[in-house]
Design a protein around this motif. Structure first.
Motif, PDB file in Angstrom:
ATOM      1  N   ALA A 129       0.829  -1.196   0.000  1.00  0.00           N
ATOM      2  CA  ALA A 129       0.000   0.000   0.000  1.00  0.00           C
ATOM      3  C   ALA A 129       0.868   1.253   0.000  1.00  0.00           C
ATOM      4  CB  ALA A 129      -0.907   0.000   1.229  1.00  0.00           C
ATOM      5  N   GLN A 130       0.492   2.218  -0.826  1.00  0.00           N
ATOM      6  CA  GLN A 130       1.237   3.470  -0.930  1.00  0.00           C
ATOM      7  C   GLN A 130       0.297   4.618  -0.613  1.00  0.00           C
ATOM      8  OE1 GLN A 130       4.345   4.130  -3.962  1.00  0.00           O
ATOM      9  NE2 GLN A 130       2.987   5.689  -4.784  1.00  0.00           N
ATOM     10  N   PRO A 131       0.739   5.570   0.231  1.00  0.00           N
ATOM     11  CA  PRO A 131      -0.134   6.707   0.542  1.00  0.00           C
ATOM     12  C   PRO A 131      -0.600   7.402  -0.733  1.00  0.00           C
ATOM     13  CG  PRO A 131       1.818   6.687   1.960  1.00  0.00           C
ATOM     14  CD  PRO A 131       2.041   5.637   0.919  1.00  0.00           C
ATOM     15  N   LYS A 132      -1.896   7.701  -0.801  1.00  0.00           N
ATOM     16  CA  LYS A 132      -2.450   8.286  -2.026  1.00  0.00           C
ATOM     17  C   LYS A 132      -1.828   9.640  -2.339  1.00  0.00           C
ATOM     18  CE  LYS A 132      -6.895   5.883  -1.818  1.00  0.00           C
ATOM     19  NZ  LYS A 132      -8.374   6.019  -1.727  1.00  0.00           N
ATOM     20  N   TRP A 133      -1.475  10.392  -1.285  1.00  0.00           N
ATOM     21  CA  TRP A 133      -0.921  11.725  -1.536  1.00  0.00           C
ATOM     22  C   TRP A 133       0.430  11.661  -2.229  1.00  0.00           C
ATOM     23  CZ3 TRP A 133       3.706  12.452   0.916  1.00  0.00           C
ATOM     24  CH2 TRP A 133       3.960  11.669   2.045  1.00  0.00           C
ATOM     25  N   MET A 134       1.138  10.509  -2.091  1.00  0.00           N
ATOM     26  CA  MET A 134       2.432  10.375  -2.766  1.00  0.00           C
ATOM     27  C   MET A 134       2.251  10.254  -4.272  1.00  0.00           C
ATOM     28  SD  MET A 134       4.979  10.597  -0.682  1.00  0.00           S
ATOM     29  CE  MET A 134       6.362   9.834  -1.527  1.00  0.00           C
ATOM     30  N   LEU A 135       1.106   9.741  -4.717  1.00  0.00           N
ATOM     31  CA  LEU A 135       0.867   9.577  -6.148  1.00  0.00           C
ATOM     32  C   LEU A 135       0.846  10.930  -6.868  1.00  0.00           C
ATOM     33  CD1 LEU A 135      -1.921   6.819  -6.033  1.00  0.00           C
ATOM     34  CD2 LEU A 135       0.530   6.513  -6.446  1.00  0.00           C
ATOM     35  N   TRP A 136       0.398  11.961  -6.162  1.00  0.00           N
ATOM     36  CA  TRP A 136       0.343  13.284  -6.764  1.00  0.00           C
ATOM     37  C   TRP A 136       1.727  13.881  -6.977  1.00  0.00           C
ATOM     38  CZ3 TRP A 136      -4.106  15.188  -8.672  1.00  0.00           C
ATOM     39  CH2 TRP A 136      -5.293  14.612  -8.217  1.00  0.00           C
ATOM     40  N   LEU A 137       2.741  13.304  -6.335  1.00  0.00           N
ATOM     41  CA  LEU A 137       4.096  13.840  -6.425  1.00  0.00           C
ATOM     42  C   LEU A 137       4.952  13.105  -7.463  1.00  0.00           C
ATOM     43  CD1 LEU A 137       4.839  14.312  -2.614  1.00  0.00           C
ATOM     44  CD2 LEU A 137       4.074  16.037  -4.261  1.00  0.00           C
ATOM     45  N   ILE A 138       4.392  12.056  -8.089  1.00  0.00           N
ATOM     46  CA  ILE A 138       5.186  11.281  -9.047  1.00  0.00           C
ATOM     47  C   ILE A 138       5.585  12.137 -10.244  1.00  0.00           C
ATOM     48  CG2 ILE A 138       5.120   9.369 -10.685  1.00  0.00           C
ATOM     49  CD1 ILE A 138       3.480   7.797  -8.673  1.00  0.00           C
ATOM     50  N   LEU A 139       4.619  12.858 -10.827  1.00  0.00           N
ATOM     51  CA  LEU A 139       4.922  13.669 -12.010  1.00  0.00           C
ATOM     52  C   LEU A 139       5.928  14.783 -11.712  1.00  0.00           C
ATOM     53  CD1 LEU A 139       4.430  14.162 -14.981  1.00  0.00           C
ATOM     54  CD2 LEU A 139       2.461  15.589 -14.379  1.00  0.00           C
ATOM     55  N   PRO A 140       5.747  15.581 -10.629  1.00  0.00           N
ATOM     56  CA  PRO A 140       6.776  16.580 -10.308  1.00  0.00           C
ATOM     57  C   PRO A 140       8.143  15.954 -10.069  1.00  0.00           C
ATOM     58  CG  PRO A 140       4.770  17.030  -9.086  1.00  0.00           C
ATOM     59  CD  PRO A 140       4.580  15.704  -9.742  1.00  0.00           C
ATOM     60  N   GLY A 141       8.149  14.762  -9.458  1.00  0.00           N
ATOM     61  CA  GLY A 141       9.417  14.092  -9.198  1.00  0.00           C
ATOM     62  C   GLY A 141      10.142  13.673 -10.464  1.00  0.00           C
ATOM     63  N   LEU A 142       9.391  13.419 -11.532  1.00  0.00           N
ATOM     64  CA  LEU A 142       9.991  13.068 -12.822  1.00  0.00           C
ATOM     65  C   LEU A 142      10.398  14.310 -13.614  1.00  0.00           C
ATOM     66  CD1 LEU A 142       7.617  10.187 -13.944  1.00  0.00           C
ATOM     67  CD2 LEU A 142       9.966   9.958 -13.144  1.00  0.00           C
ATOM     68  N   LEU A 143       9.561  15.351 -13.566  1.00  0.00           N
ATOM     69  CA  LEU A 143       9.824  16.549 -14.355  1.00  0.00           C
ATOM     70  C   LEU A 143      11.004  17.355 -13.821  1.00  0.00           C
ATOM     71  CD1 LEU A 143       6.193  17.817 -15.041  1.00  0.00           C
ATOM     72  CD2 LEU A 143       7.736  16.601 -16.597  1.00  0.00           C
ATOM     73  N   LEU A 144      11.222  17.291 -12.524  1.00  0.00           N
ATOM     74  CA  LEU A 144      12.295  18.084 -11.908  1.00  0.00           C
ATOM     75  C   LEU A 144      13.666  17.744 -12.496  1.00  0.00           C
ATOM     76  CD1 LEU A 144      12.271  20.249  -9.615  1.00  0.00           C
ATOM     77  CD2 LEU A 144      13.025  18.438  -8.090  1.00  0.00           C
ATOM     78  N   PRO A 145      14.105  16.473 -12.448  1.00  0.00           N
ATOM     79  CA  PRO A 145      15.409  16.155 -13.038  1.00  0.00           C
ATOM     80  C   PRO A 145      15.440  16.320 -14.549  1.00  0.00           C
ATOM     81  CG  PRO A 145      14.307  14.143 -12.317  1.00  0.00           C
ATOM     82  CD  PRO A 145      13.508  15.287 -11.787  1.00  0.00           C
ATOM     83  N   LEU A 146      14.321  16.047 -15.231  1.00  0.00           N
ATOM     84  CA  LEU A 146      14.291  16.198 -16.688  1.00  0.00           C
ATOM     85  C   LEU A 146      14.508  17.658 -17.088  1.00  0.00           C
ATOM     86  CD1 LEU A 146      11.382  13.810 -17.722  1.00  0.00           C
ATOM     87  CD2 LEU A 146      13.833  13.474 -18.079  1.00  0.00           C
ATOM     88  N   SER A 147      13.936  18.568 -16.332  1.00  0.00           N
ATOM     89  CA  SER A 147      14.119  19.983 -16.614  1.00  0.00           C
ATOM     90  C   SER A 147      15.576  20.385 -16.450  1.00  0.00           C
ATOM     91  CB  SER A 147      13.232  20.822 -15.692  1.00  0.00           C
ATOM     92  OG  SER A 147      13.428  22.202 -15.925  1.00  0.00           O
ATOM     93  N   TRP A 148      16.227  19.875 -15.421  1.00  0.00           N
ATOM     94  CA  TRP A 148      17.633  20.206 -15.188  1.00  0.00           C
ATOM     95  C   TRP A 148      18.546  19.564 -16.238  1.00  0.00           C
ATOM     96  CZ3 TRP A 148      20.331  23.696 -12.710  1.00  0.00           C
ATOM     97  CH2 TRP A 148      19.706  24.438 -11.699  1.00  0.00           C
ATOM     98  N   ILE A 149      18.224  18.353 -16.674  1.00  0.00           N
ATOM     99  CA  ILE A 149      19.005  17.727 -17.750  1.00  0.00           C
ATOM    100  C   ILE A 149      18.902  18.566 -19.016  1.00  0.00           C
ATOM    101  CG2 ILE A 149      19.142  15.715 -19.272  1.00  0.00           C
ATOM    102  CD1 ILE A 149      18.287  14.007 -16.856  1.00  0.00           C
ATOM    103  N   GLY A 150      17.700  19.040 -19.315  1.00  0.00           N
ATOM    104  CA  GLY A 150      17.528  19.911 -20.469  1.00  0.00           C
ATOM    105  C   GLY A 150      18.301  21.211 -20.315  1.00  0.00           C
ATOM    106  N   ALA A 151      18.285  21.767 -19.104  1.00  0.00           N
ATOM    107  CA  ALA A 151      19.017  23.013 -18.848  1.00  0.00           C
ATOM    108  C   ALA A 151      20.514  22.808 -19.049  1.00  0.00           C
ATOM    109  CB  ALA A 151      18.735  23.498 -17.428  1.00  0.00           C
TER     110      ALA A 151
END
Length: 224
Positions: A190-212
């Motif tokens: 079981a995974q806390p539901k509120w953590m699911l909302w953070l999956i996309l920001p957690g992926l976009l953050l490093p991708l944005s820096w790699i692009g930068a």
């Protein structure tokens, strides 16, 4: 060597050091290490439990976990050397350990380390939100630091930034993994539901820096 490339080398050094220290901590608590993956994606080479993969900017430590084996092999009883059999505090400490050990080294080597570490949390988000402006300014400051200091000090600076990033409470970061270990009941998936909302920001953050960083290198090569 161009400072832009020296920064990349410091980033690449951080990952295997961070993962190795996490694996050592797991073994110290009696948890079996299945794999230390330096990088992600297609496998390039295998040395015992250490695998080298194509994308070196990521990586993971795979620990023995009877929840996964239960899904693969049916009914598997919890084992004392499995990650999911450990108390919550150990399951939280293991993912945090690599960051803390590398950060301790960085703070010992770099006298302005605490200020750099504290500033990193805002810089991570501001740079990700503005990869073509704010992130470029941060990277230029890093290149100037690399040009005027030795590699150990540069690595210490980079380690303060990457440790801060890894400690963020996002699902794919060590901080998020530790938080889930404290929130999830043992022996369940079981995974806390509120953590699911953070999956996309957690992926976009490093991708944005790699692009930068890609833009930063392009500008350095072309003089832009």
């Amino acid at each position: 060597m161009p400072p832009e490339i020296t920064i990349l080398l410091a980033v690449l050094l951080y990952m295997p050091l961070h993962l190795t220290l996490m694996a050592v901590c797991a073994r110290a608590f009696g948890v079996k290490v299945r794999e230390i993956s330096i990088g992600s994606g297609p496998l390039l080479a295998q040395f015992g439990i250490v695998s080298i993969r194509a994308i070196l900017l990521a990586g993971y430590v795979k620990l023995k976990d009877t929840r996964e084996e239960r899904g693969e092999k049916g009914d598997v009883k919890p084992a004392p050397d499995a990650y999911d059999s450990q108390p919550a505090w150990i399951r939280a400490v293991i993912p945090l350990s690599g960051c803390f050990f590398v950060l301790a080294f960085a703070l010992g080597m770099y006298e302005d380390g605490w200020r750099s570490f504290g500033a990193a949390f805002a810089q991570i988000f501001l740079g990700a939100l503005s990869p073509l402006s704010v992130a470029q300014e941060y990277l230029r400051e890093g290149a100037a630091f690399a040009a005027s200091n030795n590699f150990i000090l540069l690595f210490a600076l980079v380690a303060t930034k990457l440790s801060a990033c890894n400690l963020l409470p996002l699902p794919h970061m060590n901080g998020g993994q530790a938080l889930m270990a404290l929130c999830k009941p043992r022996q369940t998936d079981a995974q806390p539901k509120w953590m699911l909302w953070l999956i996309l920001p957690g992926l976009l953050l490093p991708l944005s820096w790699i692009g930068a960083y890609a833009v930063f290198i392009w500008n350095a090569v072309t003089g832009g």
